[in-house]
Scaffold this active site. Structure first.
Site, mmCIF file in Angstrom:
data_model
loop_
_atom_site.group_PDB
_atom_site.id
_atom_site.type_symbol
_atom_site.label_atom_id
_atom_site.label_comp_id
_atom_site.label_asym_id
_atom_site.label_seq_id
_atom_site.Cartn_x
_atom_site.Cartn_y
_atom_site.Cartn_z
ATOM 1 N N GLY A 170 0.866 -1.181 0.000
ATOM 2 C CA GLY A 170 0.000 0.000 0.000
ATOM 3 C C GLY A 170 0.897 1.223 0.000
ATOM 4 O O GLY A 170 1.820 1.317 0.822
ATOM 5 N N ARG B 61 10.289 -1.164 -4.602
ATOM 6 C CA ARG B 61 9.100 -1.226 -5.461
ATOM 7 C C ARG B 61 9.028 0.076 -6.280
ATOM 8 O O ARG B 61 9.172 1.153 -5.730
ATOM 9 C CB ARG B 61 7.833 -1.418 -4.608
ATOM 10 N N GLN C 135 -5.734 -8.685 -2.164
ATOM 11 C CA GLN C 135 -5.796 -7.645 -1.119
ATOM 12 C C GLN C 135 -7.239 -7.349 -0.712
ATOM 13 O O GLN C 135 -7.496 -6.967 0.432
ATOM 14 C CB GLN C 135 -5.148 -6.338 -1.616
ATOM 15 N N ASP D 51 -1.492 4.750 -6.259
ATOM 16 C CA ASP D 51 -0.053 4.563 -6.018
ATOM 17 C C ASP D 51 0.762 5.726 -6.565
ATOM 18 O O ASP D 51 1.847 6.019 -6.070
ATOM 19 C CB ASP D 51 0.424 3.252 -6.630
ATOM 20 N N ASN E 34 -3.003 2.619 -10.022
ATOM 21 C CA ASN E 34 -3.461 1.904 -8.829
ATOM 22 C C ASN E 34 -3.441 0.408 -9.168
ATOM 23 O O ASN E 34 -3.098 0.010 -10.287
ATOM 24 C CB ASN E 34 -4.866 2.386 -8.423
ATOM 25 N N LYS E 35 -3.811 -0.399 -8.216
ATOM 26 C CA LYS E 35 -3.753 -1.853 -8.363
ATOM 27 C C LYS E 35 -4.342 -2.324 -9.693
ATOM 28 O O LYS E 35 -5.373 -1.836 -10.135
ATOM 29 C CB LYS E 35 -4.515 -2.483 -7.185
#
Ligand code: MRU
Length: 348
Positions: A46, A88, A198, A239, A249-250
Site C-alpha cells: 500500500g 518497489r 488484497q 499509487d 493503482n492496483k
C-alpha cells in the site's frame, strides 16, 4: 486501531500482511535491510504504508551505523536510500519519503556535527511522516465522506485501508470511515483483487473488524453488480497520480473505472498529496511493476496453472483522468481539469 507499522526502540514492528486474514502475526524488523526486504516481499504494502516503512527503515539503519563522523553516517545513509529506492517502483510515496529523509539529513548536517543528533533527527522525521499520514487520512476521510450519500453502497478495489497506510483510517476506506463517522450508513463491495487478493484478504478483514458491512465479489463480477444497480459509487486508492490526474493503482482499477463510466457511477480516487507526482505530466511515464509469475500461477503453496506456462503479472494499471469524477486529497477535493486543481492542492 489496526497498527500496520510502528517505530519501537527495538526496531520496526509490522503486521505480516501476507498471512492475513488467517494469521495475525507481527514481525520485528531489526535492520534497514530487513525493512527493505519486507517492502519487496509485501509483508507491508500500500503506497502510504510503503512510504512510512521506508522512512522508518532509513532511520533504523542510520541509527545503527557505527561511523564516528557525520560524513561516515552520510555514506551509510546514502547506501540505505539506494537500497530502499530499489524495493518497489510504482508507488511514489516511497520516493517521496526517501526525499523527505534526505532533506532532513541535509538540514541536520548543516546544523550539527554530532552523529547522535543527526540520528535523532532522522528518527524524529520518520515519526512525523507516520503521524502526518494518519492525520492526512483523517482529513481526506472528512472531505470524501461528504461525497457519499446515506445508505449507499461503495465498490472498492484492492486494499486502500488502514493496512495500506500508517494505520487507523486508510484512504479509500478512510472515505468510507469518514462517511460512517458522519452518521451515514455505508455498505462496501470489495473486489477480491487477484492475484494477491488484497480485497478478499485485507479489505474484508479490516472492514469486518470495524463492523462495516462488506461483501466480497470476484473481480469479474463488478460489471454484473453495477448493471444490477447495486453500486452507488466507486472509491479506490492510488499509487501515483500524474500532474494531469491519470492514476496508477492496483491492476484491475482501470477495468472498474471503465465499467463505472458505462453505468453512470461516480468513480473517485482517494489519496494524500504525497501520492501526487507533479513531476510527470501524464500516466504514460508511470513505471509499472512486473511481479513474480508465481503470484499468478499459485495461491500460497497451491499450483493453479500448468508448469512452465507464460505469465504476465503487471501489478498496476493507469486509469485515464477522463474516467475520474474527483480526486479526494487531504487538502480538499480536486475536480477536472486536474492539471490546475491538483496543483492548487500544494498551495498553503
Ligand atoms: O501492490 P500493493 O498491495 O502495494 O498495491 C496497493 C494498491 O494498489 C493500493 O490501492 C494503493 O497503494 C493505495 S493504498 C492507500
Amino acid at each position: 486501531m489496526i497498527k500496520t507499522v510502528e517505530w519501537t526502540d527495538e526496531g520496526v514492528r509490522m503486521i505480516d500482511q501476507r498471512l492475513l486474514p488467517t494469521e495475525e502475526k507481527y514481525l520485528m524488523l531489526r535492520s534497514c535491510e530487513e525493512v527493505a526486504d519486507a517492502i519487496k516481499q509485501m509483508v507491508v504494502r500500500g503506497a502510504p504504508a510503503i512510504g512510512v516503512s521506508a522512512a522508518m527503515g532509513l532511520a533504523l539503519g542510520t541509527k545503527q551505523a557505527v561511523g564516528t563522523t557525520v560524513a561516515d553516517l552520510e555514506d551509510d545513509f546514502s547506501y540505505f536510500c539506494d537500497l530502499m529506492s530499489r524495493t518497489r517502483p510504482t508507488a511514489v510515496n516511497l520516493f517521496w519519503a526517501i526525499e523527505r529523509m534526505r532533506d532532513r539529513f541535509r538540514r541536520a548536517k548543516a546544523e550539527t556535527d554530532d552523529t547522535d543528533a543527526v540520528k535523532l533527527a532522522l528518527v524524529d522525521e520518520a515519526r512525523k511522516i507516520f503521524e502526518e499520514d494518519i492525520a492526512s487520512n483523517r482529513a481526506l476521510g472528512r472531505f470524501g465522506g461528504e461525497l457519499l450519500a446515506d445508505n449507499s453502497t461503495v465498490l472498492t478495489h484492492c486494499n486502500a485501508g488502514a493496512l495500506a497506510t500508517a494505520g487507523d483510517y486508510g484512504t479509500a476506506l478512510g472515505v468510507i470511515r469518514g462517511a460512517r463517522d458522519a452518521g451515514k450508513r455505508i455498505a462496501v463491495i470489495a473486489d477480491e483483487t487477484r492475484p494477491f487478493l488484497q480485497g478478499a484478504r485485507l479489505t474484508a478483514w479490516e472492514l469486518d473488524k470495524d463492523e462495516i458491512p462488506v461483501t466480497i465479489i470476484t473481480d469479474n463480477m463488478a460489471g454484473h453488480v453495477m448493471k444490477q444497480g447495486k453500486v452507488d459509487a466507486v472509491v479506490v486508492g492510488a499509487d501515483r497520480i500524474a500532474a494531469n490526474g491519470d492514476t496508477a493503482n492496483k491492476i484491475g482499477t482501470y477495468m472498474v473505472a471503465v465499467l463505472a463510466r458505462e453505468h453512470g457511477i461516480p468513480f473517485y480516487v482517494a489519496a494524500p498529496i504525497s501520492t501526487i507526482d507533479l513531476s510527470i505530466p501524464t500516466g504514460e511515464s508511470i513505471p509499472i511493476e512486473e511481479r513474480d509469475a508465481r503470484e499468478v500461477t499459485h495461491i500460497r503453496e497451491q499450483r493453479l496453472a500448468p508448469e512452465g506456462v507464460a505469465v504476465h503479472n503487471p501489478a498496476f494499471d493507469v486509469t485515464p483522468n477522463a474516467l475520474i469524477a474527483a480526486i479526494i486529497t487531504d487538502k480538499g477535493v480536486a475536480r477536472p481539469p486536474y492539471t490546475t486543481s491538483l496543483q492548487s492542492m500544494f498551495k498553503e
